[in-house]
Design a protein around this motif. Structure first.
Motif, PDB file in Angstrom:
ATOM      1  N   LEU A   1       0.832  -1.195   0.000  1.00 45.20           N
ATOM      2  CA  LEU A   1       0.000   0.000   0.000  1.00 45.20           C
ATOM      3  C   LEU A   1       0.872   1.252   0.000  1.00 45.20           C
ATOM      4  O   LEU A   1       0.641   2.198  -0.756  1.00 45.20           O
ATOM      5  N   ARG A   2       1.887   1.222   0.846  1.00 49.94           N
ATOM      6  CA  ARG A   2       2.784   2.370   0.954  1.00 49.94           C
ATOM      7  C   ARG A   2       3.537   2.600  -0.355  1.00 49.94           C
ATOM      8  O   ARG A   2       3.671   3.727  -0.823  1.00 49.94           O
TER       9      ARG A   2
ATOM     10  N   LEU B   1       2.571   1.741  -3.316  1.00 49.89           N
ATOM     11  CA  LEU B   1       1.626   2.231  -4.322  1.00 49.89           C
ATOM     12  C   LEU B   1       1.354   3.719  -4.131  1.00 49.89           C
ATOM     13  O   LEU B   1       1.241   4.469  -5.108  1.00 49.89           O
ATOM     14  N   SER B   2       1.234   4.154  -2.879  1.00 50.64           N
ATOM     15  CA  SER B   2       1.036   5.578  -2.607  1.00 50.64           C
ATOM     16  C   SER B   2       2.198   6.386  -3.158  1.00 50.64           C
ATOM     17  O   SER B   2       2.001   7.428  -3.800  1.00 50.64           O
TER      18      SER B   2
ATOM     19  N   HIS C   1      -4.295   0.049  -5.335  1.00 48.81           N
ATOM     20  CA  HIS C   1      -4.255   0.697  -4.026  1.00 48.81           C
ATOM     21  C   HIS C   1      -5.624   0.602  -3.356  1.00 48.81           C
ATOM     22  O   HIS C   1      -5.741   0.234  -2.179  1.00 48.81           O
ATOM     23  N   GLN C   2      -6.641   0.910  -4.124  1.00 45.15           N
ATOM     24  CA  GLN C   2      -8.002   0.872  -3.599  1.00 45.15           C
ATOM     25  C   GLN C   2      -8.393  -0.535  -3.126  1.00 45.15           C
ATOM     26  O   GLN C   2      -8.985  -0.717  -2.068  1.00 45.15           O
TER      27      GLN C   2
END
Lengths: 246, 246
Positions: free
Chosen positions: B40-41, B43-44, B93-94
């Motif tokens: 997640l990180r 991807l951010s 990410h979503q």
DNA sequence: TAGATTGTTAATCGATTAACAATC
DNA sequence: TAGATTGTTAATCGATTAACAATC
């Protein structure tokens, strides 16, 4: 506290002149290594409670693991128990502490004296476990010079000199993610070979350097995953299976 | 932010009305779950850098894992990639955020506002990731009433009422080891089902409650073990094998 | 000796990895 | 179509667990 490099060869109990039967540190599985601190803590508690010997069953209970796992873990360190009796609390504590290197004095620097860095600098568990803080660093001029737990916060410029002069080999990173890699590179260049990273970012290090990561946000997200799983579990209140006609 | 319980069934992309092919959250291996926050990180970061799509190779590199492992991990969540192309950064990410439950708003209480509790209360990563702090608690009368990050520290007496009224399900324990179990029991009795334990002690909880433990001393000891291993390794400076004639 | 408990074996389980067929 | 890259398979590796022979 200042044992020499071949510390583990010392013959405290007068036993085992040759350790050939004992596994090399390199052979202790990583999963086992990660549990040794728990065993050490459980043994300390039992010693304080006045126990002299303890069975694998009781020690496992105190450490929160199964007894089979405990015995397997201890078998990697060698055989320190007595069949039919159990383990001698003080002796086993000493052996594990030796293996963890806690009889040496490790010198630590902390970089980034924000909220978390403050908390860590004030952490009492360092000194009592063979870790000595030899430097605190920050870039912020309003923080530099402040005395935290009896030690002045130094400017980042002095990082390399302090690491070298202090002989620090462990660096604790409590800096923003954006600068973590850069600070880490400087630590490594100055001689640090172990890094505890609290910054929420992946840092890359040469092969001879160890990194461990502590990540609050990740821990919370993992808890959230399981909480969500519980909420969605069949039978949970309000649960509807996807595609199911209600 | 306030998605309902069947949030993951919403059809954002208009695809996959029936999710039968997608693994149940319960089936995602624990090792995979623990890596989802990293993905997640990463991807951010990629999204911020303006990337629209990313290959497993590039995403794995950013997250610090191998690409085979990444693809295997993602396969447990379903198939969100396009062969020959890669993954759509925003979409993936979503999906991961959904699976981690970060589209719900989790309510958190922090007990023990010492150095570490202060640091956590001031941690900016809570709100931005779907976690809302609804209560800070301490026993110390000199700390109670103090306002930390815009929130007053309450006396421990008010713990149960605040947990119930605030609907908190996550408790963060930054109390001394000696009182951790007692405070945890009170949290659980009041309805908390996830606990993040910073106290250096084993805490016991009913089966329906999850605990994760963060332990600074253990992390340092594990680093010390490997540092010692390096120092004792054959070929390391000053290394002498036990029993060896020098 | 009899009872207790370790240390080790072997079976099982879960995670990692490389390779590649499927497919965009 | 040709090139690229996913999703999955199968082999390997490492960790856990129960059972029990060894032995105090």
């Amino acid at each position: 506290m200042d044992d020499d490099v071949v510390g583990s060869a010392r013959l405290r109990t007068g036993r085992r002149l040759y350790e050939s039967a004992v596994t090399n540190p390199a052979d202790v599985p990583e999963a086992t290594v990660s549990r040794l601190p728990q065993y050490l803590r459980a043994l300390s508690a039992l010693a304080e409670a006045g126990l002299r010997t303890v069975s694998s069953e009781a020690l496992a209970e105190a450490a929160g693991v199964g007894s089979a796992k405990l015995r397997k873990d201890l078998s990697y360190l060698g055989s320190y128990g007595t069949r039919g009796v159990g383990y001698e609390v003080g002796e086993l504590h000493q052996h594990i502490a030796d293996r963890l290197g806690l009889t040496s004095s490790w010198r630590v620097v902390i970089v980034g004296i924000g909220n978390l860095g403050h908390a860590l600098a004030g952490y009492g568990g360092f000194a009592s476990r063979g870790f000595g803080v030899v430097g605190l660093f920050d870039v912020d001029p309003t923080v530099v010079g402040e005395v935290v737990s009896g030690m002045p916060v130094r400017p980042l410029d002095e990082l390399e000199a302090t690491v070298r002069e202090g002989g620090a080999t462990i660096g604790v990173l409590t800096v923003p993610a954006a600068v973590a890699q850069g600070v880490c590179d400087r630590l490594v260049a100055a001689g640090v070979t172990s890094v505890l990273n609290f910054a929420p970012t992946v840092i890359r290090v040469p092969e001879h350097v160890d990194v461990r990561k502590v990540d609050l946000a990740s821990e919370l997200q993992i808890l959230a995953f399981h909480a969500q799983r519980k909420a969605h579990a069949p039978g949970a209140p309000g649960h509807v299976r996807v595609g199911e006609v209600v």
